[in-house]
Design a protein around this motif. Structure first.
Motif, PDB file in Angstrom:
ATOM      1  N   ASP A 139       0.671  -1.216   0.169  1.00 23.23           N
ATOM      2  CA  ASP A 139       0.071  -0.016   0.085  1.00 23.23           C
ATOM      3  C   ASP A 139       0.988   1.194   0.181  1.00 23.23           C
ATOM      4  OD1 ASP A 139      -2.153  -1.903   0.000  1.00 23.23           O
ATOM      5  OD2 ASP A 139      -2.477  -1.487   2.019  1.00 23.23           O
ATOM      6  N   THR A 140       1.886   1.348   0.675  1.00 26.03           N
ATOM      7  CA  THR A 140       2.736   2.412   0.826  1.00 26.03           C
ATOM      8  C   THR A 140       3.580   2.541  -0.256  1.00 26.03           C
ATOM      9  OG1 THR A 140       3.390   2.017   3.273  1.00 26.03           O
ATOM     10  CG2 THR A 140       4.924   3.489   2.068  1.00 26.03           C
ATOM     11  N   GLN A 141       4.069   1.503  -1.010  1.00 21.52           N
ATOM     12  CA  GLN A 141       4.680   1.550  -2.225  1.00 21.52           C
ATOM     13  C   GLN A 141       3.722   2.013  -3.482  1.00 21.52           C
ATOM     14  OE1 GLN A 141       6.606  -1.822  -3.517  1.00 21.52           O
ATOM     15  NE2 GLN A 141       7.544  -0.995  -5.319  1.00 21.52           N
ATOM     16  N   VAL A 142       2.543   1.412  -3.282  1.00 21.62           N
ATOM     17  CA  VAL A 142       1.372   1.997  -4.414  1.00 21.62           C
ATOM     18  C   VAL A 142       0.954   3.441  -4.132  1.00 21.62           C
ATOM     19  CG1 VAL A 142      -1.071   1.709  -5.024  1.00 21.62           C
ATOM     20  CG2 VAL A 142       0.192  -0.286  -4.639  1.00 21.62           C
ATOM     21  N   GLU A 143       0.817   4.074  -2.949  1.00 23.57           N
ATOM     22  CA  GLU A 143       0.577   5.283  -2.592  1.00 23.57           C
ATOM     23  C   GLU A 143       1.958   6.125  -3.044  1.00 23.57           C
ATOM     24  OE1 GLU A 143      -0.130   5.712   1.467  1.00 23.57           O
ATOM     25  OE2 GLU A 143      -1.969   4.969   1.475  1.00 23.57           O
ATOM     26  N   TYR A 144       2.990   5.677  -2.926  1.00 26.12           N
ATOM     27  CA  TYR A 144       4.234   6.536  -3.478  1.00 26.12           C
ATOM     28  C   TYR A 144       4.253   6.623  -4.886  1.00 26.12           C
ATOM     29  CZ  TYR A 144       9.105   7.574  -4.909  1.00 26.12           C
ATOM     30  OH  TYR A 144      10.131   7.891  -5.336  1.00 26.12           O
ATOM     31  N   LEU A 145       3.877   5.289  -5.719  1.00 20.25           N
ATOM     32  CA  LEU A 145       3.725   5.408  -7.015  1.00 20.25           C
ATOM     33  C   LEU A 145       2.726   6.262  -7.804  1.00 20.25           C
ATOM     34  CD1 LEU A 145       4.701   1.602  -7.716  1.00 20.25           C
ATOM     35  CD2 LEU A 145       6.227   3.489  -8.021  1.00 20.25           C
ATOM     36  N   GLN A 146       1.518   6.004  -7.045  1.00 20.98           N
ATOM     37  CA  GLN A 146       0.523   6.987  -7.422  1.00 20.98           C
ATOM     38  C   GLN A 146       0.843   8.332  -7.164  1.00 20.98           C
ATOM     39  OE1 GLN A 146      -2.651   5.608  -4.978  1.00 20.98           O
ATOM     40  NE2 GLN A 146      -3.525   4.026  -6.367  1.00 20.98           N
ATOM     41  N   ALA A 147       1.183   8.920  -6.247  1.00 16.54           N
ATOM     42  CA  ALA A 147       1.736  10.177  -6.115  1.00 16.54           C
ATOM     43  C   ALA A 147       2.899  10.601  -7.076  1.00 16.54           C
ATOM     44  CB  ALA A 147       2.439  10.565  -4.583  1.00 16.54           C
ATOM     45  N   LEU A 149       2.980   9.410 -10.092  1.00 13.63           N
ATOM     46  CA  LEU A 149       2.398   9.150 -11.394  1.00 13.63           C
ATOM     47  C   LEU A 149       1.368  10.605 -11.581  1.00 13.63           C
ATOM     48  CD1 LEU A 149       1.147   7.840 -13.992  1.00 13.63           C
ATOM     49  CD2 LEU A 149      -0.741   6.657 -12.252  1.00 13.63           C
ATOM     50  N   ARG A 150       0.773  10.948 -10.345  1.00 11.46           N
ATOM     51  CA  ARG A 150       0.222  12.259 -10.543  1.00 11.46           C
ATOM     52  C   ARG A 150       1.273  13.476 -10.848  1.00 11.46           C
ATOM     53  NH1 ARG A 150      -2.618  10.084  -5.875  1.00 11.46           N
ATOM     54  NH2 ARG A 150      -1.176  10.989  -4.443  1.00 11.46           N
ATOM     55  N   ASP A 151       2.392  13.302 -10.260  1.00  8.58           N
ATOM     56  CA  ASP A 151       3.374  14.358 -10.576  1.00  8.58           C
ATOM     57  C   ASP A 151       3.705  14.235 -12.181  1.00  8.58           C
ATOM     58  OD1 ASP A 151       3.282  15.133  -8.029  1.00  8.58           O
ATOM     59  OD2 ASP A 151       5.003  13.878  -7.451  1.00  8.58           O
ATOM     60  N   GLU A 153       1.770  12.964 -14.525  1.00  6.15           N
ATOM     61  CA  GLU A 153       0.676  13.390 -15.327  1.00  6.15           C
ATOM     62  C   GLU A 153       0.698  14.795 -15.191  1.00  6.15           C
ATOM     63  OE1 GLU A 153      -2.430  11.437 -13.458  1.00  6.15           O
ATOM     64  OE2 GLU A 153      -2.223   9.422 -14.644  1.00  6.15           O
ATOM     65  N   ARG A 154       0.785  15.762 -14.302  1.00  7.11           N
ATOM     66  CA  ARG A 154       0.876  17.152 -14.222  1.00  7.11           C
ATOM     67  C   ARG A 154       2.037  17.586 -14.991  1.00  7.11           C
ATOM     68  NH1 ARG A 154      -0.637  16.510  -8.427  1.00  7.11           N
ATOM     69  NH2 ARG A 154       1.762  16.433  -7.996  1.00  7.11           N
ATOM     70  N   SER A 155       3.210  17.086 -14.879  1.00  2.00           N
ATOM     71  CA  SER A 155       4.426  17.413 -15.704  1.00  2.00           C
ATOM     72  C   SER A 155       3.949  17.178 -17.257  1.00  2.00           C
ATOM     73  CB  SER A 155       5.532  16.918 -15.313  1.00  2.00           C
ATOM     74  OG  SER A 155       5.881  16.847 -14.062  1.00  2.00           O
ATOM     75  N   THR A 156       3.514  15.930 -17.380  1.00  2.00           N
ATOM     76  CA  THR A 156       2.875  15.872 -19.118  1.00  2.00           C
ATOM     77  C   THR A 156       2.084  17.004 -19.321  1.00  2.00           C
ATOM     78  OG1 THR A 156       3.565  13.321 -18.654  1.00  2.00           O
ATOM     79  CG2 THR A 156       2.025  13.987 -20.336  1.00  2.00           C
ATOM     80  N   ALA A 157       1.059  16.889 -18.445  1.00  2.00           N
ATOM     81  CA  ALA A 157      -0.114  18.210 -19.251  1.00  2.00           C
ATOM     82  C   ALA A 157       0.587  19.457 -19.308  1.00  2.00           C
ATOM     83  CB  ALA A 157      -1.197  18.239 -17.995  1.00  2.00           C
ATOM     84  N   ASP A 158       1.423  19.956 -18.240  1.00  2.00           N
ATOM     85  CA  ASP A 158       2.331  21.296 -18.485  1.00  2.00           C
ATOM     86  C   ASP A 158       2.965  21.217 -19.693  1.00  2.00           C
ATOM     87  OD1 ASP A 158       1.064  21.990 -16.045  1.00  2.00           O
ATOM     88  OD2 ASP A 158       2.960  21.626 -15.057  1.00  2.00           O
ATOM     89  N   ALA A 159       3.715  20.256 -19.996  1.00  2.00           N
ATOM     90  CA  ALA A 159       4.560  19.902 -21.371  1.00  2.00           C
ATOM     91  C   ALA A 159       3.522  20.114 -22.297  1.00  2.00           C
ATOM     92  CB  ALA A 159       5.245  18.549 -21.252  1.00  2.00           C
ATOM     93  N   LYS A 160       2.623  19.328 -22.575  1.00  2.00           N
ATOM     94  CA  LYS A 160       1.593  19.565 -23.592  1.00  2.00           C
ATOM     95  C   LYS A 160       1.047  20.841 -23.757  1.00  2.00           C
ATOM     96  CE  LYS A 160       0.003  14.616 -23.410  1.00  2.00           C
ATOM     97  NZ  LYS A 160      -1.184  13.750 -23.331  1.00  2.00           N
ATOM     98  N   ALA A 161       0.634  21.337 -22.728  1.00  2.00           N
ATOM     99  CA  ALA A 161       0.282  22.912 -22.960  1.00  2.00           C
ATOM    100  C   ALA A 161       1.321  23.721 -23.290  1.00  2.00           C
ATOM    101  CB  ALA A 161      -0.192  23.451 -21.563  1.00  2.00           C
ATOM    102  N   ALA A 162       2.582  23.804 -22.880  1.00  2.00           N
ATOM    103  CA  ALA A 162       3.840  24.403 -23.344  1.00  2.00           C
ATOM    104  C   ALA A 162       3.873  24.215 -25.022  1.00  2.00           C
ATOM    105  CB  ALA A 162       4.959  24.073 -22.570  1.00  2.00           C
ATOM    106  N   ALA A 163       3.749  22.746 -25.232  1.00  2.00           N
ATOM    107  CA  ALA A 163       3.879  22.503 -26.507  1.00  2.00           C
ATOM    108  C   ALA A 163       2.943  22.896 -27.486  1.00  2.00           C
ATOM    109  CB  ALA A 163       4.148  20.983 -27.052  1.00  2.00           C
ATOM    110  N   ALA A 164       1.587  23.014 -27.029  1.00  2.00           N
ATOM    111  CA  ALA A 164       0.309  23.599 -27.556  1.00  2.00           C
ATOM    112  C   ALA A 164       0.872  24.982 -27.791  1.00  2.00           C
ATOM    113  CB  ALA A 164      -0.499  23.464 -27.108  1.00  2.00           C
ATOM    114  N   ARG A 165       1.240  25.812 -26.819  1.00  2.00           N
ATOM    115  CA  ARG A 165       1.475  27.546 -27.093  1.00  2.00           C
ATOM    116  C   ARG A 165       2.616  27.599 -28.113  1.00  2.00           C
ATOM    117  NH1 ARG A 165       0.967  27.199 -21.463  1.00  2.00           N
ATOM    118  NH2 ARG A 165       3.306  27.059 -20.967  1.00  2.00           N
TER     119      ARG A 165
END
Length: 258
Positions: A139-147, A149-151, A153-165
């Motif tokens: 559970d601890t490892q899954v929580e760590y990996l999920q966190a 993963l969220r980071d 995903e946020r970085s990927t979304a930011d990168a996609k937004a920057a690429a779109a701009r």
């Protein structure tokens, strides 16, 4: 006798990694104050290894399991001393006498325990405890990996937004460059046309100048002919007037003789 080199077992390394992962989320990197993270980190190390270490060992563990955390040697030494005092305070001050567990239990008027029953109960519950530990670890490892993963995903979304701009800016710049190229092409065509017109006007002016020079030369020739004709006529007129004078004189002379 030399001290054996420091190393962790595979189980200790795995437990330490799982124990440090939540700390990385709980205590973001602060270059000005590493104490909160270091304090929790040392307690995780002690819970996994059961030992206290010197600043060099803690620094090696920080580099391996928490990159970017670089407390000073004095900070590490201070936190180690605090942890050592905390562990010493947690140890009971009273202990059974050297007479052994039986005499201590008798003095406390506590009935003796059947160790075999304790071993049996512990053996029966051990698999369940193991499963719970593994599940908690997972559970601890899954929580760590999920966190993480969220980071990501946020970085990927930011990168996609920057690429779109950037793509929009590139498209805009490309449109401007195309428009400028078209304007430049039109300007070059107009310049070429104007050069042709200038060339035509130059040739036309050359022809007009040539014809004008010819006309001037012809005018000069005609003027000379007129002047010569006038002179010729003037001479003829002079001769006629002279002849008329002679005739008048001759007539006058003949009239006087009668």
């Amino acid at each position: 006798m030399s001290r054996p080199p420091f190393s962790l077992t595979d189980d200790q390394a795995r437990d330490l990694l799982q124990g440090v992962a939540p700390l990385l989320e709980r205590y973001p990197v602060d270059p000005r104050d590493h104490r909160p993270f270091l304090r929790a980190f040392m307690r995780v190390v002690h819970s996994v290894t059961g030992k206290l270490y010197g600043p060099d060992i803690y620094r090696r563990l920080l580099r391996a399991y928490a990159p970017g955390r670089s407390p000073s040697t004095s900070t590490i030494a201070t936190e180690r001393s605090d942890l050592e005092r905390e562990l010493a305070a947690a140890v009971p001050t009273t202990a059974p006498s050297s007479a052994g567990p039986a005499l201590y239990l008798a003095a406390a008027n506590v009935p003796a325990l059947d160790l075999s029953l304790i071993r049996t109960a512990f053996a029966e519950q051990l698999p369940q405890f193991a499963r719970m530990a593994v599940q908690a670890s997972r559970d601890t490892q899954v929580e760590y990996l999920q966190a993480r993963l969220r980071d990501v995903e946020r970085s990927t979304a930011d990168a996609k937004a920057a690429a779109a701009r950037l793509a929009a800016e590139l498209q805009e710049q490309t449109g401007r460059a195309t428009l400028l190229a078209q304007e430049l092409e039109a300007s070059q065509a107009a310049l070429a046309q104007q050069q042709q017109v200038v060339g035509s006007l130059t040739e036309e002016l050359k022809g007009q100048r040539y014809f004008a020079m010819q006309a001037i030369e012809m005018g000069r020739g005609e003027t000379r002919l007129v002047k010569e004709r006038v002179a010729e006529l003037q001479a003829k007129n002079d001769r006629l007037e002279t002849m008329i004078d002679h005739l008048r004189m001759a007539r006058g002379n003949s009239g006087g003789m009668r």
